[in-house]
Design a protein around this motif. Structure first.
Motif, PDB file in Angstrom:
ATOM      1  N   ALA A  83       0.838  -1.207   0.000  1.00  0.00           N
ATOM      2  CA  ALA A  83       0.000   0.000   0.000  1.00  0.00           C
ATOM      3  C   ALA A  83       0.869   1.252   0.000  1.00  0.00           C
ATOM      4  O   ALA A  83       0.549   2.245  -0.674  1.00  0.00           O
ATOM      5  CB  ALA A  83      -0.934  -0.014   1.206  1.00  0.00           C
ATOM      6  N   GLU A  84       1.986   1.201   0.734  1.00  0.00           N
ATOM      7  CA  GLU A  84       2.894   2.360   0.747  1.00  0.00           C
ATOM      8  C   GLU A  84       3.524   2.577  -0.630  1.00  0.00           C
ATOM      9  O   GLU A  84       3.687   3.715  -1.065  1.00  0.00           O
ATOM     10  CB  GLU A  84       4.015   2.134   1.774  1.00  0.00           C
ATOM     11  N   VAL A  85       3.883   1.492  -1.301  1.00  0.00           N
ATOM     12  CA  VAL A  85       4.424   1.614  -2.665  1.00  0.00           C
ATOM     13  C   VAL A  85       3.394   2.282  -3.574  1.00  0.00           C
ATOM     14  O   VAL A  85       3.695   3.242  -4.294  1.00  0.00           O
ATOM     15  CB  VAL A  85       4.812   0.222  -3.220  1.00  0.00           C
ATOM     16  N   LEU A  86       2.153   1.786  -3.506  1.00  0.00           N
ATOM     17  CA  LEU A  86       1.097   2.330  -4.363  1.00  0.00           C
ATOM     18  C   LEU A  86       0.787   3.779  -3.995  1.00  0.00           C
ATOM     19  O   LEU A  86       0.486   4.602  -4.867  1.00  0.00           O
ATOM     20  CB  LEU A  86      -0.163   1.462  -4.264  1.00  0.00           C
ATOM     21  N   ARG A  87       0.863   4.119  -2.702  1.00  0.00           N
ATOM     22  CA  ARG A  87       0.604   5.489  -2.261  1.00  0.00           C
ATOM     23  C   ARG A  87       1.492   6.482  -3.008  1.00  0.00           C
ATOM     24  O   ARG A  87       1.039   7.506  -3.513  1.00  0.00           O
ATOM     25  CB  ARG A  87       0.821   5.575  -0.741  1.00  0.00           C
ATOM     26  N   TRP A  88       2.780   6.134  -3.116  1.00  0.00           N
ATOM     27  CA  TRP A  88       3.695   7.053  -3.793  1.00  0.00           C
ATOM     28  C   TRP A  88       3.560   6.977  -5.311  1.00  0.00           C
ATOM     29  O   TRP A  88       3.835   7.934  -6.023  1.00  0.00           O
ATOM     30  CB  TRP A  88       5.141   6.802  -3.337  1.00  0.00           C
ATOM     31  N   MET A  89       3.140   5.827  -5.824  1.00  0.00           N
ATOM     32  CA  MET A  89       2.932   5.728  -7.271  1.00  0.00           C
ATOM     33  C   MET A  89       1.683   6.514  -7.702  1.00  0.00           C
ATOM     34  O   MET A  89       1.675   7.122  -8.775  1.00  0.00           O
ATOM     35  CB  MET A  89       2.852   4.262  -7.696  1.00  0.00           C
ATOM     36  N   PHE A  90       0.637   6.509  -6.868  1.00  0.00           N
ATOM     37  CA  PHE A  90      -0.522   7.340  -7.192  1.00  0.00           C
ATOM     38  C   PHE A  90      -0.182   8.825  -7.026  1.00  0.00           C
ATOM     39  O   PHE A  90      -0.611   9.656  -7.818  1.00  0.00           O
ATOM     40  CB  PHE A  90      -1.735   6.950  -6.340  1.00  0.00           C
ATOM     41  N   PHE A  91       0.596   9.149  -5.999  1.00  0.00           N
ATOM     42  CA  PHE A  91       1.083  10.526  -5.856  1.00  0.00           C
ATOM     43  C   PHE A  91       1.824  10.952  -7.112  1.00  0.00           C
ATOM     44  O   PHE A  91       1.627  12.053  -7.631  1.00  0.00           O
ATOM     45  CB  PHE A  91       2.002  10.613  -4.625  1.00  0.00           C
ATOM     46  N   GLU A  92       2.663  10.073  -7.608  1.00  0.00           N
ATOM     47  CA  GLU A  92       3.448  10.413  -8.797  1.00  0.00           C
ATOM     48  C   GLU A  92       2.545  10.741  -9.977  1.00  0.00           C
ATOM     49  O   GLU A  92       2.770  11.724 -10.695  1.00  0.00           O
ATOM     50  CB  GLU A  92       4.379   9.229  -9.143  1.00  0.00           C
ATOM     51  N   GLN A  93       1.495   9.962 -10.169  1.00  0.00           N
ATOM     52  CA  GLN A  93       0.616  10.208 -11.318  1.00  0.00           C
ATOM     53  C   GLN A  93      -0.297  11.410 -11.105  1.00  0.00           C
ATOM     54  O   GLN A  93      -0.657  12.092 -12.050  1.00  0.00           O
ATOM     55  CB  GLN A  93      -0.219   8.965 -11.616  1.00  0.00           C
ATOM     56  N   ASN A  94      -0.672  11.655  -9.852  1.00  0.00           N
ATOM     57  CA  ASN A  94      -1.632  12.740  -9.599  1.00  0.00           C
ATOM     58  C   ASN A  94      -0.979  14.090  -9.365  1.00  0.00           C
ATOM     59  O   ASN A  94      -1.496  15.126  -9.803  1.00  0.00           O
ATOM     60  CB  ASN A  94      -2.499  12.386  -8.382  1.00  0.00           C
ATOM     61  N   SER A  95       0.148  14.110  -8.671  1.00  0.00           N
ATOM     62  CA  SER A  95       0.696  15.376  -8.164  1.00  0.00           C
ATOM     63  C   SER A  95       2.096  15.692  -8.678  1.00  0.00           C
ATOM     64  O   SER A  95       2.635  16.745  -8.367  1.00  0.00           O
ATOM     65  CB  SER A  95       0.752  15.323  -6.623  1.00  0.00           C
ATOM     66  N   HIS A  96       2.687  14.826  -9.460  1.00  0.00           N
ATOM     67  CA  HIS A  96       4.105  14.940  -9.775  1.00  0.00           C
ATOM     68  C   HIS A  96       4.351  14.890 -11.281  1.00  0.00           C
ATOM     69  O   HIS A  96       4.822  15.855 -11.867  1.00  0.00           O
ATOM     70  CB  HIS A  96       4.840  13.798  -9.056  1.00  0.00           C
ATOM     71  N   GLU A  97       3.986  13.809 -11.903  1.00  0.00           N
ATOM     72  CA  GLU A  97       4.393  13.525 -13.280  1.00  0.00           C
ATOM     73  C   GLU A  97       3.936  14.607 -14.252  1.00  0.00           C
ATOM     74  O   GLU A  97       4.734  15.136 -15.035  1.00  0.00           O
ATOM     75  CB  GLU A  97       3.850  12.151 -13.697  1.00  0.00           C
ATOM     76  N   THR A  98       2.664  14.972 -14.189  1.00  0.00           N
ATOM     77  CA  THR A  98       2.136  15.979 -15.114  1.00  0.00           C
ATOM     78  C   THR A  98       2.937  17.268 -15.042  1.00  0.00           C
ATOM     79  O   THR A  98       3.286  17.861 -16.070  1.00  0.00           O
ATOM     80  CB  THR A  98       0.672  16.278 -14.770  1.00  0.00           C
ATOM     81  N   TYR A  99       3.246  17.697 -13.836  1.00  0.00           N
ATOM     82  CA  TYR A  99       3.827  19.031 -13.651  1.00  0.00           C
ATOM     83  C   TYR A  99       5.324  19.052 -13.943  1.00  0.00           C
ATOM     84  O   TYR A  99       5.869  20.097 -14.273  1.00  0.00           O
ATOM     85  CB  TYR A  99       3.507  19.537 -12.240  1.00  0.00           C
ATOM     86  N   LEU A 100       5.979  17.900 -13.832  1.00  0.00           N
ATOM     87  CA  LEU A 100       7.391  17.845 -14.217  1.00  0.00           C
ATOM     88  C   LEU A 100       7.555  17.493 -15.695  1.00  0.00           C
ATOM     89  O   LEU A 100       8.472  17.987 -16.355  1.00  0.00           O
ATOM     90  CB  LEU A 100       8.158  16.836 -13.344  1.00  0.00           C
ATOM     91  N   ALA A 101       6.674  16.644 -16.212  1.00  0.00           N
ATOM     92  CA  ALA A 101       6.863  16.164 -17.583  1.00  0.00           C
ATOM     93  C   ALA A 101       6.470  17.206 -18.620  1.00  0.00           C
ATOM     94  O   ALA A 101       7.117  17.311 -19.667  1.00  0.00           O
ATOM     95  CB  ALA A 101       6.054  14.876 -17.802  1.00  0.00           C
ATOM     96  N   GLN A 102       5.417  17.971 -18.354  1.00  0.00           N
ATOM     97  CA  GLN A 102       4.958  18.884 -19.394  1.00  0.00           C
ATOM     98  C   GLN A 102       5.948  20.019 -19.659  1.00  0.00           C
ATOM     99  O   GLN A 102       6.229  20.327 -20.831  1.00  0.00           O
ATOM    100  CB  GLN A 102       3.551  19.405 -19.072  1.00  0.00           C
ATOM    101  N   PRO A 103       6.496  20.673 -18.655  1.00  0.00           N
ATOM    102  CA  PRO A 103       7.518  21.694 -18.964  1.00  0.00           C
ATOM    103  C   PRO A 103       8.693  21.111 -19.743  1.00  0.00           C
ATOM    104  O   PRO A 103       9.203  21.719 -20.683  1.00  0.00           O
ATOM    105  CB  PRO A 103       7.962  22.190 -17.576  1.00  0.00           C
TER     106      PRO A 103
END
Lengths: 199, 199
Positions: A83-103
């Motif tokens: 669950a902890e692994v998934l917690r950070w993987m969902f964080f990555e998709q929701n709060s991280h990836e979009t904002y780092l990848a698009q710039p």
């Protein structure tokens, strides 16, 4: 589309797990993800896409990571640890990836950043917030979940280690910088430029 | 914050799985997620947050769903079926939730939509694209993964069924509308307004 952080995640995990695979390049800048053939495989036209013979196609980089890392050291068995692994993987998709990848996409891959200039302030603000969350976590932990290197680290590493190509400055995130080095020191680590197939 | 689609996901799954839990309300409009006490539990200040006595705290609604649905009918055992469930849950966090939840928050929960007027066009465009992906999938399948009702359906239902409160019109998505009805017809379904604790 090997510069894609999401595609890199999968190559990295395959290589570290020593799982043979066939790499098929799909260049989104040439529209190869919009051909009828590719859209038949993934109607969203997104990469990476895993083809498993006899099973079908699996989209979403983090779902692919979970699938290929099942029953390996990269995806722990314990229910809470998973669950902890998934917690950070969902964080990555929701709060991280979009904002780092698009710039990075508009500044360093596609070019033409002026086309999305109105979005940059928002991406940078949210991207730095995500980096701050990582910095805070890494102040008291060497890895994101389960006390060891897992697919949560792979997922977060992919876009973080090239954040500078999107205009982010990691100098004020010493814990993140130290963690990037720990990830790079893992056995069978490959860089994002590595595209050869494993033997 | 019971109007939150992400909090609702967890209440719905707990109820359908008949797992007893204690509901603690955290009103983000009153800043209750920014108190020192709450930030100690979740430094990101986000809800929902699961507290497991003896274990700690687990953030991210979809990670909570995976944790509580483990070894139940809502989260299949088969490795490929699990990957399909996760594929749609990552899609929900990356391509769906943000774009449906934010218009609803500013139009119907917080109010003050003019404050983010510059973002609405982008949210609506991406939100409709996500709804179109769902519509396409549901043209040939009754559920999102594994051929049955799973936590992937719960995750996607939460923000889709109240999309109208964010200004989306579902009239041209007949497959999505029929699927919403199928979800509502599941045993022990509860609406987003349901906040009582199970017996």
């Amino acid at each position: 589309m090997q510069q894609s952080g999401n595609a890199y995640k999968v190559r990295l995990a395959f290589n570290q797990l020593e799982i043979p695979f066939t790499l098929v390049n799909v260049d989104i800048l040439r529209g190869e993800n919009r051909t009828p053939d590719f859209l038949r495989k993934n109607p969203e036209g997104r990469i990476p896409l895993l083809e498993m013979r006899g099973r079908g196609y699996l989209a979403e980089s983090n779902a692919i990571l979970c699938f290929i890392a099942e029953a390996t050291a990269l995806f722990p068995d314990g229910r809470w640890e998973r669950a902890e692994v998934l917690r950070w993987m969902f964080f990555e998709q929701n709060s991280h990836e979009t904002y780092l990848a698009q710039p990075r996409f508009w500044l360093s891959i596609r070019g033409g950043a002026d086309l999305r200039r109105d979005h940059f302030d928002d991406w940078m603000e949210r991207g730095y917030a995500a980096l701050m969350s990582m910095e805070r976590h890494l102040a008291t932990a060497a890895w994101f979940a389960a006390g060891r290197y897992t697919i949560a680290d792979i997922a977060l590493f992919a876009h973080t280690h090239v954040a500078g190509e999107g205009g982010f400055d990691l100098a004020t995130f010493p814990n993140v910088l130290a963690w990037l080095d720990r990830v790079k020191a893992q056995p069978r680590h490959i860089g994002i430029d590595w595209v050869a197939e494993p033997p």
